[in-house]
Write a protein that holds these residues in place. Sequence first.
Motif, short mmCIF file in Angstrom:
data_model
loop_
_atom_site.label_atom_id
_atom_site.label_comp_id
_atom_site.label_asym_id
_atom_site.label_seq_id
_atom_site.Cartn_x
_atom_site.Cartn_y
_atom_site.Cartn_z
N ILE A 31 -8.13 -7.36 -4.65
CA ILE A 31 -8.28 -8.80 -4.79
C ILE A 31 -8.51 -9.41 -3.41
N ALA A 89 -4.36 -19.81 -6.91
CA ALA A 89 -5.49 -19.17 -7.59
C ALA A 89 -5.45 -17.66 -7.42
N LYS A 134 -2.75 -16.22 -9.72
CA LYS A 134 -3.22 -16.17 -11.12
C LYS A 134 -4.20 -15.02 -11.32
N GLN A 135 -5.09 -14.81 -10.34
CA GLN A 135 -6.04 -13.71 -10.44
C GLN A 135 -5.34 -12.36 -10.38
N THR A 136 -4.30 -12.27 -9.57
CA THR A 136 -3.51 -11.03 -9.49
C THR A 136 -2.89 -10.70 -10.84
N HIS A 169 -3.92 -11.74 -13.76
CA HIS A 169 -5.01 -11.42 -14.70
C HIS A 169 -5.47 -9.97 -14.55
N ILE A 170 -5.64 -9.53 -13.32
CA ILE A 170 -6.11 -8.16 -13.08
C ILE A 170 -5.05 -7.14 -13.48
#
Length: 260
Positions: free
Chosen positions: A95, A210, A213-215, A217-218
């Motif tokens: 990420i 952000a 949240k991406q962490t 999600h992945i």
Amino acid sequence: MRNRQPIGLFDSGIGGTSIWKEIHTLLPNENTIYLADSLNAPYGQRSKDEIISLCFKNIDLLIQKNCKLIVVACNTATTNAINEIREYYNSIPIIGIEPAIKPAASLTKNSKIGILATKGTISSDLFASKVKSYTNVTIYEQIGYNLVQLIETGQINSPQMIELLNSYLQPMVQKGIDTLVLGCTHYPYLKPIIETLIPKSIIIIDSGKAVAKQTKHILLESELLSDSTNIGTSTFYTNTNPEILKTFTPSDSIIEFLDF
């Protein structure tokens, strides 16, 4: 169990702890390992090849420590090396972090956005291509010379810091920005000072929430989210004096010197 392996993060020093805090807040049951490469800070004044080499060194160490996902908690490292990193380390989720231009573009009312970032970020090809893609806003870029060095040496509230910040911010304020992007993971620690130097109407944005949240999600997508009900362990390594890093991390954290 692989899902209980730690999340790895690295930055050119303590700045990425601002990203760690958002990830830990959102995902408190995850174990984390953080590398503060303060010995080589700031990355923003290094060449692209140097930055790539440093990133590979840090990621190799995090992989040796069994990390299940890597967060490049540094804007300069991401904008200069993320393509090379993902091509080489294609068996582990990576990420990256970029200046928060997208949310700034959606929040601005007058289409004037200021970005405070390192020389390495602003001069990168990836950053330039991102800026060009936002044709509906005017973006004013400012390099934050010496800000990282002052933060790394514990001089956040020094007269020199205030003087430098004021000299960088006022030209953008005079151009009428209504949104300011903090394009370096060190800079959220300067937010309290920045708020005293610019009009209260200017929105200040960074990438931390952000990225967290991406962490998540992945991790979900990769079936790597921890199933532990305990608060995760937080281990921080630095290759310089640990005392300054201690002031940016929780008191129950493990902080160790490591020669890397």
